[in-house]
Design a protein around this motif. Structure first.
Motif, PDB file in Angstrom:
ATOM      1  N   UNK A  11      44.407  35.706  38.226  1.00  0.00           N
ATOM      2  CA  UNK A  11      45.735  35.775  38.841  1.00  0.00           C
ATOM      3  C   UNK A  11      45.719  36.710  40.052  1.00  0.00           C
ATOM      4  N   UNK A  12      45.191  37.928  39.858  1.00  0.00           N
ATOM      5  CA  UNK A  12      45.175  38.917  40.936  1.00  0.00           C
ATOM      6  C   UNK A  12      44.198  38.513  42.035  1.00  0.00           C
ATOM      7  N   UNK A  13      42.987  38.081  41.661  1.00  0.00           N
ATOM      8  CA  UNK A  13      42.000  37.685  42.663  1.00  0.00           C
ATOM      9  C   UNK A  13      42.496  36.489  43.471  1.00  0.00           C
ATOM     10  N   UNK A  14      43.098  35.528  42.800  1.00  0.00           N
ATOM     11  CA  UNK A  14      43.652  34.366  43.499  1.00  0.00           C
ATOM     12  C   UNK A  14      44.766  34.758  44.443  1.00  0.00           C
ATOM     13  N   UNK A  15      45.665  35.643  43.975  1.00  0.00           N
ATOM     14  CA  UNK A  15      46.777  36.097  44.816  1.00  0.00           C
ATOM     15  C   UNK A  15      46.266  36.817  46.060  1.00  0.00           C
ATOM     16  N   UNK A  16      45.290  37.718  45.868  1.00  0.00           N
ATOM     17  CA  UNK A  16      44.731  38.455  47.007  1.00  0.00           C
ATOM     18  C   UNK A  16      44.020  37.525  47.988  1.00  0.00           C
ATOM     19  N   UNK A  17      43.279  36.564  47.474  1.00  0.00           N
ATOM     20  CA  UNK A  17      42.556  35.617  48.329  1.00  0.00           C
ATOM     21  C   UNK A  17      43.531  34.771  49.139  1.00  0.00           C
TER      22      UNK A  17
END
Length: 197
Positions: A11-17
């Motif tokens: 969730x966090x990695x996808x949001x940041x990307x």
């Protein structure tokens, strides 16, 4: 716990990307759109995992329930139940649910919003509730208790099937085991694992 950690990670990695590559104009990373797309997919996977992973409180409750069932199976009185002689009580009703109830697809939701804008469908068509038949049946087993002189009644958990369908399952299975706590007959467990298959 691991699955929940993985959900937060995606969730966090996808949001940041997605956030980083949304307006990326540099030349250092070619095909930035693909990175943005991968980030969106990771965000979607993380969101889906978060929605479908039980919380630690639910997991703890499930663990306690499984331990109680294991204890009653190991230490309780085992009674063979003739399922063909049991009574079935049905409670079925119709309820209204949103058409897309349970649909957590973010992309589908975005498409629906765009369709509102195009005027292709009205908001009422998507939000209009649909009527759903809900079937609930319980199995009731009665036996004469020679120690107390009373008739003991044991009611199964609510089974999400109609009476006729459940009756066919019971005829096929013929019998099952009822586990009763020797010190507290109000604690018992119907073995209905055959319904899961």
């Amino acid at each position: 716990m691991k699955q929940r950690f993985l959900a937060y990670f995606f969730f966090v990695l996808g949001f940041l990307t997605v956030t980083f590559f949304r307006h990326y104009k540099g030349d250092l990373i070619p095909n930035s759109f693909l990175f943005w797309l991968v980030g969106l997919i990771m965000f979607g996977i993380g969101f889906w995992l978060l929605r479908n992973t039980p919380s630690s409180e639910v997991q703890s409750h499930q663990k306690r329930l499984m331990e109680a069932i294991r204890d009653i199976k190991e230490n309780g009185e085992k009674i063979m139940v003739d399922l063909t002689q049991c009574e079935l009580k049905e409670h079925s009703y119709v309820e209204e649910r949103e058409k897309n109830n349970g649909s957590d697809n973010i992309m589908l939701h975005a498409i629906e919003i765009n369709m509102y804008g195009w005027g292709a469908i009205s908001a009422y068509d998507i939000q209009k509730p649909e009527q759903v038949q809900v079937n609930q049946t319980v199995i009731i087993f009665s036996r004469d208790n020679s120690r107390t002189g009373h008739t003991d009644r044991f009611v199964s958990r609510v089974i999400p099937r109609d009476k006729v369908t459940l009756g066919f399952y019971l005829i096929q299975q013929k019998q099952t085991t009822l586990y009763v706590d020797k010190s507290n007959p109000a604690r018992y467990y119907f073995d209905l694992d055959f319904l899961a298959s």
